[in-house]
Motif scaffolding. Structure first.
Motif, PDB file in Angstrom:
ATOM      1  N   ALA A 170       0.866  -1.131   0.195  1.00 26.34           N
ATOM      2  CA  ALA A 170       0.045  -0.071   0.019  1.00 26.34           C
ATOM      3  C   ALA A 170       0.863   1.236  -0.137  1.00 26.34           C
ATOM      4  O   ALA A 170       0.625   2.399  -0.674  1.00 26.34           O
ATOM      5  CB  ALA A 170      -0.899  -0.020   1.138  1.00 26.34           C
ATOM      6  N   MET A 171       1.899   1.140   0.819  1.00 23.93           N
ATOM      7  CA  MET A 171       2.839   2.492   0.888  1.00 23.93           C
ATOM      8  C   MET A 171       3.484   2.654  -0.477  1.00 23.93           C
ATOM      9  O   MET A 171       3.525   3.808  -0.901  1.00 23.93           O
ATOM     10  CB  MET A 171       4.133   2.033   1.862  1.00 23.93           C
ATOM     11  CG  MET A 171       5.121   3.245   1.946  1.00 23.93           C
ATOM     12  SD  MET A 171       6.511   2.802   3.039  1.00 23.93           S
ATOM     13  CE  MET A 171       7.435   1.731   2.328  1.00 23.93           C
ATOM     14  N   ALA A 231       2.513   1.704  -3.480  1.00 23.98           N
ATOM     15  CA  ALA A 231       1.316   2.099  -4.404  1.00 23.98           C
ATOM     16  C   ALA A 231       1.173   3.571  -4.231  1.00 23.98           C
ATOM     17  O   ALA A 231       1.033   4.449  -5.262  1.00 23.98           O
ATOM     18  CB  ALA A 231      -0.088   1.463  -4.314  1.00 23.98           C
ATOM     19  N   GLU A 232       1.039   4.044  -3.384  1.00 22.06           N
ATOM     20  CA  GLU A 232       0.672   5.474  -2.860  1.00 22.06           C
ATOM     21  C   GLU A 232       1.961   6.256  -3.306  1.00 22.06           C
ATOM     22  O   GLU A 232       1.785   7.369  -3.810  1.00 22.06           O
ATOM     23  CB  GLU A 232       0.465   5.718  -1.215  1.00 22.06           C
ATOM     24  CG  GLU A 232       0.326   7.026  -1.165  1.00 22.06           C
ATOM     25  CD  GLU A 232      -0.303   7.407   0.393  1.00 22.06           C
ATOM     26  OE1 GLU A 232       0.201   8.454   1.134  1.00 22.06           O
ATOM     27  OE2 GLU A 232      -1.014   6.489   1.046  1.00 22.06           O
ATOM     28  N   LEU A 233       3.313   5.709  -2.695  1.00 22.43           N
ATOM     29  CA  LEU A 233       4.519   6.623  -3.536  1.00 22.43           C
ATOM     30  C   LEU A 233       4.469   6.810  -4.682  1.00 22.43           C
ATOM     31  O   LEU A 233       4.953   7.566  -5.446  1.00 22.43           O
ATOM     32  CB  LEU A 233       5.629   5.953  -2.918  1.00 22.43           C
ATOM     33  CG  LEU A 233       5.893   6.200  -1.157  1.00 22.43           C
ATOM     34  CD1 LEU A 233       7.081   5.509  -0.899  1.00 22.43           C
ATOM     35  CD2 LEU A 233       5.946   7.508  -0.801  1.00 22.43           C
ATOM     36  N   ARG A 246       1.960   6.686  -7.096  1.00 23.91           N
ATOM     37  CA  ARG A 246       0.924   7.716  -7.445  1.00 23.91           C
ATOM     38  C   ARG A 246       1.343   9.023  -7.340  1.00 23.91           C
ATOM     39  O   ARG A 246       1.108  10.095  -8.072  1.00 23.91           O
ATOM     40  CB  ARG A 246      -0.273   7.559  -6.663  1.00 23.91           C
ATOM     41  CG  ARG A 246      -1.221   6.329  -7.136  1.00 23.91           C
ATOM     42  CD  ARG A 246      -2.448   6.314  -6.585  1.00 23.91           C
ATOM     43  NE  ARG A 246      -2.499   6.096  -5.115  1.00 23.91           N
ATOM     44  CZ  ARG A 246      -2.416   5.008  -4.358  1.00 23.91           C
ATOM     45  NH1 ARG A 246      -2.561   3.997  -4.981  1.00 23.91           N
ATOM     46  NH2 ARG A 246      -2.619   5.046  -3.041  1.00 23.91           N
ATOM     47  N   ARG A 247       2.301   9.317  -6.075  1.00 19.77           N
ATOM     48  CA  ARG A 247       2.846  10.447  -6.109  1.00 19.77           C
ATOM     49  C   ARG A 247       3.941  11.024  -7.078  1.00 19.77           C
ATOM     50  O   ARG A 247       4.203  12.316  -7.158  1.00 19.77           O
ATOM     51  CB  ARG A 247       3.369  10.732  -4.713  1.00 19.77           C
ATOM     52  CG  ARG A 247       2.270  10.816  -3.558  1.00 19.77           C
ATOM     53  CD  ARG A 247       3.029  11.133  -2.166  1.00 19.77           C
ATOM     54  NE  ARG A 247       2.194  10.536  -1.099  1.00 19.77           N
ATOM     55  CZ  ARG A 247       2.477  10.555   0.120  1.00 19.77           C
ATOM     56  NH1 ARG A 247       3.873  10.824   0.432  1.00 19.77           N
ATOM     57  NH2 ARG A 247       1.663  10.034   1.156  1.00 19.77           N
TER      58      ARG A 247
END
Length: 99
Positions: free
Chosen positions: A90-91, A93-95, A97-98
């Motif tokens: 999850a981390m 994937a979020e990074l 997207r950023r």
């Protein structure tokens, strides 16, 4: 054979610092690597990034919903490792997207 750990490393002297700075300033094409030949594309083909990386773990207390914990434990031993892997995905994937 000499082995060091982070706790037993010898003190870095000023002379050694200067020598390391001088080496750091050398262009890559001036570094003699004749005793360690470069790897071929075939050798790099099977390389895996981070294979031996072991992040430092930190013990925490977390409160989870009962059904979530039951689901994690249903997979057998290693539920904390699975929880960490889920959070890491999850981390990442979020990074991603950023950017």
């Amino acid at each position: 054979m000499v082995e060091y750990t982070p706790d037993t490393l010898p003190e870095l002297t000023e002379e050694r610092r200067k020598e390391l700075a001088k080496l750091d300033a050398l262009p890559a094409d001036q570094i003699d690597t004749s005793d360690i030949p470069e790897l071929t594309d075939e050798q790099w083909a099977g390389a895996v990034r981070g294979r031996f990386y072991r992040p430092i773990k930190q013990q925490i207390t977390a409160r989870l919903d009962t059904d979530v914990l039951a689901w994690l434990k249903a997979g057998g031993q290693g539920y904390q490792t699975r929880m960490n892997a889920i959070l890491r995905r999850a981390m990442m994937a979020e990074l991603g997207r950023r950017g």
